[in-house]
Design a protein around this motif. Structure first.
Motif: not given
Ligand code: ATP
Length: 366
Positions: A144-156
């Protein structure tokens, strides 16, 4: 013009040449993996793209914009490159909620509240974490943390996402699941991705193209099928899936197939084998036969119609691997690995015969 262009990239650390002149073009929407053993320069290449290392020579461009060029004295900071990054360590802030972690990149870009909510929710939806938006990051599992990291990388909406071994801290099962999810996400968002790994399976499963590196140099660029089936040299053949590499002498060519002669030991005549490849080779030249363990047939009796490729040997050892059996067979001075999907009672020292279809071998010149 390609979307990402890397031209004559060199990066040294003192005497050490980490990247020794790399040229690479990546198209929009492509998933390209830099693959190679530890120390081959893949992370340094990625860090040069990210703006975390300054290249000694060469140029990096995205959409024609120069991000780094020693010659032109241009060096954009990581923030000015508009790239997303996902690293091995999750780098998720524990004191923030999932939502705040993901929206952080928007906040520092001064995006308004409504748009922030919309974009963050969309990114969380994409990685399957919308239901955990209010949870604190400390209460998440590794995946789940890795998914957060991924979401953070693509959000902008970065132009490119850079991944540095993002799955290597996860256990084997989760890693497999995340590979599939990452590829699905990449297809859904269509984001250009540059991914670094030393894991050949990961590279072959996930990538549109694989860039195999060794000693700071690109050894081969190709789609996974080409890298696996037609390695450019013995380094690639060996690194991608443990090939047998048998050295011998090139004898000549008959149509598609080349003849190679490999030594069979002192008192025995050399063994002649046929396989495609080594197109430019001249008679008498040293060549290497690359042969995958799963492509070798093992027989207890001399086969009645062995085809052109027959080797006689004796069992050194066998290792049970669950759904297949790994055998090591001595053939003169060589050791040949054979992978069998059926089980025979094999004892060390037992005589066996090995065969392979010419098309399953590949002759290499280096
Ligand atoms: P790994 O998977 O182990 O990270 P890699 O293929 O990514 O390996 P790099 O990290 O790019 O390789 O390193 C390439 C070479 O450059 C290595 O020999 C490494 O020791 C050296 N190197 C990398 N970073 C530095 C640094 N900051 N200072 C000195 N040497 C470095």
């Amino acid at each position: 013009m390609s979307f990402v262009e890397i031209e004559s990239l060199v990066k040294r650390f003192g005497e050490e040449v980490a990247v020794a002149g790399i040229d690479l073009n990546i198209e929009k929407g492509e998933f390209v993996t830099l693959l190679g053993p530890s120390g081959c320069g893949k992370t340094t290449t990625l860090r040069c793209i990210a703006g975390l290392e300054r290249p000694d020579t060469g140029e990096i461009r995205i959409e024609g914009e120069v991000l780094a060029s020693r010659e032109k004295d241009i060096y954009l900071t990581p923030e000015d490159r508009n790239l997303g990054m996902v690293f091995q360590s999750y780098a998720v802030w524990p004191h923030m909620t999932v939502f705040d972690n993901v929206s952080f990149g928007l906040k520092i870009r001064r995006v308004g509240a409504v748009e922030t909510k919309e974009k963050t929710t969309k990114a969380l939806d994409l990685v399957g974490l919308a239901h955990l938006a209010d949870r604190f990051a400390t209460k998440l599992s590794g995946g789940q943390r890795q998914r957060v990291a991924l979401a953070r990388a693509i959000v902008y909406g970065p132009r490119v996402v850079l991944f540095d071994e993002p799955l290597s801290n996860l256990d084997a099962k989760l890693r497999e699941q995340m590979r599939i999810e990452l590829v699905r996400l990449q297809h859904e968002v269509g984001i250009t991705s540059i991914y670094v790994t030393h894991d050949q399976t990961e590279a072959l499963v996930m990538s549109d193209r694989v860039v195999v590196m060794d000693k700071g140099v690109i050894q081969q660029i190709g789609d996974p099928e080409a890298i696996y089936a037609r390695p450019a040299n013995s380094f690639v053949a060996n690194f991608i899936g443990a090939a047998n590499l048998l050295e011998g002498k090139f004898l000549g060519r008959e149509g598609e197939l080349g003849d190679i002669e490999i030594p069979a030991g002192e008192s025995r005549p050399p063994i002649r084998l046929k396989a495609p490849g080594a197109e430019g080779a001249a008679a008498g030249q040293r060549v290497i036969l690359s042969l995958r363990p799963e492509d070798v047939g093992l027989h207890l009796e001399a086969p009645a119609a062995p085809g052109p490729n027959l080797l006689e040997g004796e069992i050194i050892d066998t290792v049970y691997q669950g759904n297949f059996l790994d055998c090591q067979v001595r053939v003169g001075p060589h050791e040949v690995g054979v992978q069998m999907d059926h089980f025979e009672q094999l004892a060390p020292g037992q005589g066996v015969y090995l065969t392979f279809e010419p098309d399953h071998g590949l002759l290499l010149t280096e």
